[in-house]
Design a protein around this motif. Sequence first.
Motif, PDB file in Angstrom:
ATOM      1  N   LYS A  53      18.071   0.654  -5.010  1.00 58.21           N
ATOM      2  CA  LYS A  53      18.716  -0.444  -4.283  1.00 58.21           C
ATOM      3  C   LYS A  53      18.354  -0.416  -2.805  1.00 58.21           C
ATOM      4  O   LYS A  53      18.255  -1.461  -2.159  1.00 58.21           O
ATOM      5  N   GLU A  54      18.184   0.784  -2.258  1.00 57.57           N
ATOM      6  CA  GLU A  54      17.777   0.905  -0.854  1.00 57.57           C
ATOM      7  C   GLU A  54      16.408   0.257  -0.655  1.00 57.57           C
ATOM      8  O   GLU A  54      16.202  -0.505   0.289  1.00 57.57           O
ATOM      9  N   ILE A  55      15.493   0.543  -1.563  1.00 59.65           N
ATOM     10  CA  ILE A  55      14.150  -0.048  -1.503  1.00 59.65           C
ATOM     11  C   ILE A  55      14.233  -1.558  -1.733  1.00 59.65           C
ATOM     12  O   ILE A  55      13.607  -2.351  -1.025  1.00 59.65           O
ATOM     13  N   GLU A  56      15.022  -1.951  -2.718  1.00 60.43           N
ATOM     14  CA  GLU A  56      15.176  -3.371  -3.048  1.00 60.43           C
ATOM     15  C   GLU A  56      15.670  -4.168  -1.836  1.00 60.43           C
ATOM     16  O   GLU A  56      15.233  -5.298  -1.603  1.00 60.43           O
ATOM     17  N   SER A  57      16.571  -3.584  -1.066  1.00 63.84           N
ATOM     18  CA  SER A  57      17.111  -4.298   0.091  1.00 63.84           C
ATOM     19  C   SER A  57      16.011  -4.616   1.111  1.00 63.84           C
ATOM     20  O   SER A  57      16.043  -5.667   1.752  1.00 63.84           O
ATOM     21  N   LEU A  58      15.028  -3.744   1.245  1.00 71.89           N
ATOM     22  CA  LEU A  58      13.916  -4.013   2.165  1.00 71.89           C
ATOM     23  C   LEU A  58      13.048  -5.154   1.657  1.00 71.89           C
ATOM     24  O   LEU A  58      12.563  -5.972   2.440  1.00 71.89           O
ATOM     25  N   GLY A  59      12.858  -5.209   0.351  1.00 77.21           N
ATOM     26  CA  GLY A  59      12.094  -6.311  -0.226  1.00 77.21           C
ATOM     27  C   GLY A  59      12.832  -7.628  -0.088  1.00 77.21           C
ATOM     28  O   GLY A  59      12.236  -8.650   0.271  1.00 77.21           O
ATOM     29  N   SER A  60      14.120  -7.611  -0.345  1.00 77.13           N
ATOM     30  CA  SER A  60      14.932  -8.824  -0.245  1.00 77.13           C
ATOM     31  C   SER A  60      14.950  -9.373   1.182  1.00 77.13           C
ATOM     32  O   SER A  60      15.053 -10.580   1.380  1.00 77.13           O
ATOM     33  N   ALA A  61      14.835  -8.492   2.163  1.00 79.02           N
ATOM     34  CA  ALA A  61      14.831  -8.905   3.571  1.00 79.02           C
ATOM     35  C   ALA A  61      13.407  -9.198   4.075  1.00 79.02           C
ATOM     36  O   ALA A  61      13.207  -9.436   5.267  1.00 79.02           O
ATOM     37  N   ASN A  62      12.434  -9.154   3.173  1.00 76.38           N
ATOM     38  CA  ASN A  62      11.028  -9.387   3.516  1.00 76.38           C
ATOM     39  C   ASN A  62      10.493  -8.402   4.548  1.00 76.38           C
ATOM     40  O   ASN A  62       9.605  -8.727   5.327  1.00 76.38           O
ATOM     41  N   ILE A  63      11.033  -7.204   4.533  1.00 80.88           N
ATOM     42  CA  ILE A  63      10.517  -6.142   5.397  1.00 80.88           C
ATOM     43  C   ILE A  63       9.299  -5.513   4.728  1.00 80.88           C
ATOM     44  O   ILE A  63       8.337  -5.138   5.399  1.00 80.88           O
ATOM     45  N   ILE A  64       9.349  -5.412   3.407  1.00 79.17           N
ATOM     46  CA  ILE A  64       8.188  -4.975   2.621  1.00 79.17           C
ATOM     47  C   ILE A  64       7.871  -6.057   1.604  1.00 79.17           C
ATOM     48  O   ILE A  64       8.740  -6.844   1.224  1.00 79.17           O
ATOM     49  N   SER A  65       6.634  -6.086   1.157  1.00 79.63           N
ATOM     50  CA  SER A  65       6.193  -7.071   0.173  1.00 79.63           C
ATOM     51  C   SER A  65       6.785  -6.762  -1.200  1.00 79.63           C
ATOM     52  O   SER A  65       7.208  -5.632  -1.464  1.00 79.63           O
ATOM     53  N   SER A  66       6.789  -7.753  -2.050  1.00 82.54           N
ATOM     54  CA  SER A  66       7.325  -7.545  -3.404  1.00 82.54           C
ATOM     55  C   SER A  66       6.488  -6.539  -4.180  1.00 82.54           C
ATOM     56  O   SER A  66       7.025  -5.754  -4.967  1.00 82.54           O
ATOM     57  N   ALA A  67       5.181  -6.523  -3.952  1.00 77.19           N
ATOM     58  CA  ALA A  67       4.321  -5.560  -4.652  1.00 77.19           C
ATOM     59  C   ALA A  67       4.666  -4.130  -4.225  1.00 77.19           C
ATOM     60  O   ALA A  67       4.772  -3.234  -5.071  1.00 77.19           O
ATOM     61  N   VAL A  68       4.849  -3.926  -2.937  1.00 74.62           N
ATOM     62  CA  VAL A  68       5.203  -2.596  -2.439  1.00 74.62           C
ATOM     63  C   VAL A  68       6.603  -2.226  -2.917  1.00 74.62           C
ATOM     64  O   VAL A  68       6.845  -1.089  -3.323  1.00 74.62           O
ATOM     65  N   GLN A  69       7.509  -3.181  -2.888  1.00 77.87           N
ATOM     66  CA  GLN A  69       8.866  -2.918  -3.381  1.00 77.87           C
ATOM     67  C   GLN A  69       8.829  -2.418  -4.817  1.00 77.87           C
ATOM     68  O   GLN A  69       9.450  -1.400  -5.155  1.00 77.87           O
ATOM     69  N   GLU A  70       8.086  -3.103  -5.651  1.00 77.55           N
ATOM     70  CA  GLU A  70       8.000  -2.723  -7.075  1.00 77.55           C
ATOM     71  C   GLU A  70       7.440  -1.314  -7.234  1.00 77.55           C
ATOM     72  O   GLU A  70       7.979  -0.502  -7.991  1.00 77.55           O
ATOM     73  N   GLN A  71       6.381  -1.014  -6.505  1.00 77.96           N
ATOM     74  CA  GLN A  71       5.759   0.307  -6.623  1.00 77.96           C
ATOM     75  C   GLN A  71       6.663   1.408  -6.074  1.00 77.96           C
ATOM     76  O   GLN A  71       6.721   2.507  -6.627  1.00 77.96           O
ATOM     77  N   MET A  72       7.372   1.109  -5.008  1.00 75.97           N
ATOM     78  CA  MET A  72       8.263   2.121  -4.427  1.00 75.97           C
ATOM     79  C   MET A  72       9.479   2.354  -5.324  1.00 75.97           C
ATOM     80  O   MET A  72       9.974   3.473  -5.408  1.00 75.97           O
ATOM     81  N   GLU A  73       9.947   1.317  -5.990  1.00 75.77           N
ATOM     82  CA  GLU A  73      11.043   1.515  -6.946  1.00 75.77           C
ATOM     83  C   GLU A  73      10.570   2.395  -8.101  1.00 75.77           C
ATOM     84  O   GLU A  73      11.311   3.263  -8.565  1.00 75.77           O
ATOM     85  N   GLU A  74       9.328   2.204  -8.541  1.00 78.07           N
ATOM     86  CA  GLU A  74       8.774   3.083  -9.574  1.00 78.07           C
ATOM     87  C   GLU A  74       8.656   4.510  -9.039  1.00 78.07           C
ATOM     88  O   GLU A  74       8.896   5.479  -9.767  1.00 78.07           O
ATOM     89  N   ALA A  75       8.295   4.641  -7.776  1.00 79.45           N
ATOM     90  CA  ALA A  75       8.170   5.964  -7.172  1.00 79.45           C
ATOM     91  C   ALA A  75       9.510   6.694  -7.159  1.00 79.45           C
ATOM     92  O   ALA A  75       9.559   7.907  -7.369  1.00 79.45           O
ATOM     93  N   VAL A  76      10.591   5.946  -6.943  1.00 79.96           N
ATOM     94  CA  VAL A  76      11.926   6.562  -6.972  1.00 79.96           C
ATOM     95  C   VAL A  76      12.199   7.148  -8.358  1.00 79.96           C
ATOM     96  O   VAL A  76      12.688   8.265  -8.482  1.00 79.96           O
ATOM     97  N   GLY A  77      11.859   6.408  -9.393  1.00 80.11           N
ATOM     98  CA  GLY A  77      12.010   6.925 -10.751  1.00 80.11           C
ATOM     99  C   GLY A  77      11.148   8.155 -10.986  1.00 80.11           C
ATOM    100  O   GLY A  77      11.581   9.119 -11.628  1.00 80.11           O
ATOM    101  N   PHE A  78       9.935   8.124 -10.458  1.00 79.93           N
ATOM    102  CA  PHE A  78       9.016   9.255 -10.550  1.00 79.93           C
ATOM    103  C   PHE A  78       9.617  10.478  -9.855  1.00 79.93           C
ATOM    104  O   PHE A  78       9.597  11.590 -10.390  1.00 79.93           O
ATOM    105  N   ARG A  79      10.193  10.275  -8.675  1.00 80.00           N
ATOM    106  CA  ARG A  79      10.840  11.374  -7.943  1.00 80.00           C
ATOM    107  C   ARG A  79      11.981  11.961  -8.747  1.00 80.00           C
ATOM    108  O   ARG A  79      12.164  13.171  -8.823  1.00 80.00           O
ATOM    109  N   ASN A  80      12.762  11.092  -9.391  1.00 82.95           N
ATOM    110  CA  ASN A  80      13.882  11.574 -10.203  1.00 82.95           C
ATOM    111  C   ASN A  80      13.404  12.461 -11.344  1.00 82.95           C
ATOM    112  O   ASN A  80      14.022  13.481 -11.641  1.00 82.95           O
ATOM    113  N   ILE A  81      12.316  12.072 -11.957  1.00 87.79           N
ATOM    114  CA  ILE A  81      11.748  12.887 -13.040  1.00 87.79           C
ATOM    115  C   ILE A  81      11.317  14.248 -12.499  1.00 87.79           C
ATOM    116  O   ILE A  81      11.612  15.290 -13.080  1.00 87.79           O
ATOM    117  N   LEU A  82      10.630  14.246 -11.353  1.00 92.95           N
ATOM    118  CA  LEU A  82      10.175  15.503 -10.764  1.00 92.95           C
ATOM    119  C   LEU A  82      11.338  16.374 -10.304  1.00 92.95           C
ATOM    120  O   LEU A  82      11.347  17.578 -10.534  1.00 92.95           O
TER     121      LEU A  82
END
Length: 141
Positions: A74-103
Amino acid sequence: MVDPDIVVDKLRHINEYTNDLKQMRGMSKTEYVEDVIVQRAVERTFMNLIQSCIDLAQHIRASEGLSPSGTSKKEIESLGSANIISSAVQEQMEEAVGFRNILAHRYGDVNHDVVYAVLHNDLHWFEQFQQEIAQWFQQRY
């Protein structure tokens, strides 16, 4: 208001961790899968890198009064919603959060083939995140 020292510090950490990971590239997948020490170094550096991205997103979200906090995604999503980061970067960073959780939490066994692939194919997303945040910051402050 965003604290410039925090933003600069987090961007510096993101840059350092990304550069560290670039230096860990170069061995074959077989060599990587057989080297537990390198695996641990790569995994820990990824966790630090992704956590720095989350921390930066959290600081910006809170400072800018963006959507309420929740999960790290949600923290990452908020940056995308505010157009601080692009939707493509938002999507990849949200996946990265899941990746971090696995690690971090070792949900099942870590798939070293996946970690190797991320190491060799996906570091540019962290650089893009860093660039988009820096650009937003420079325009705003």
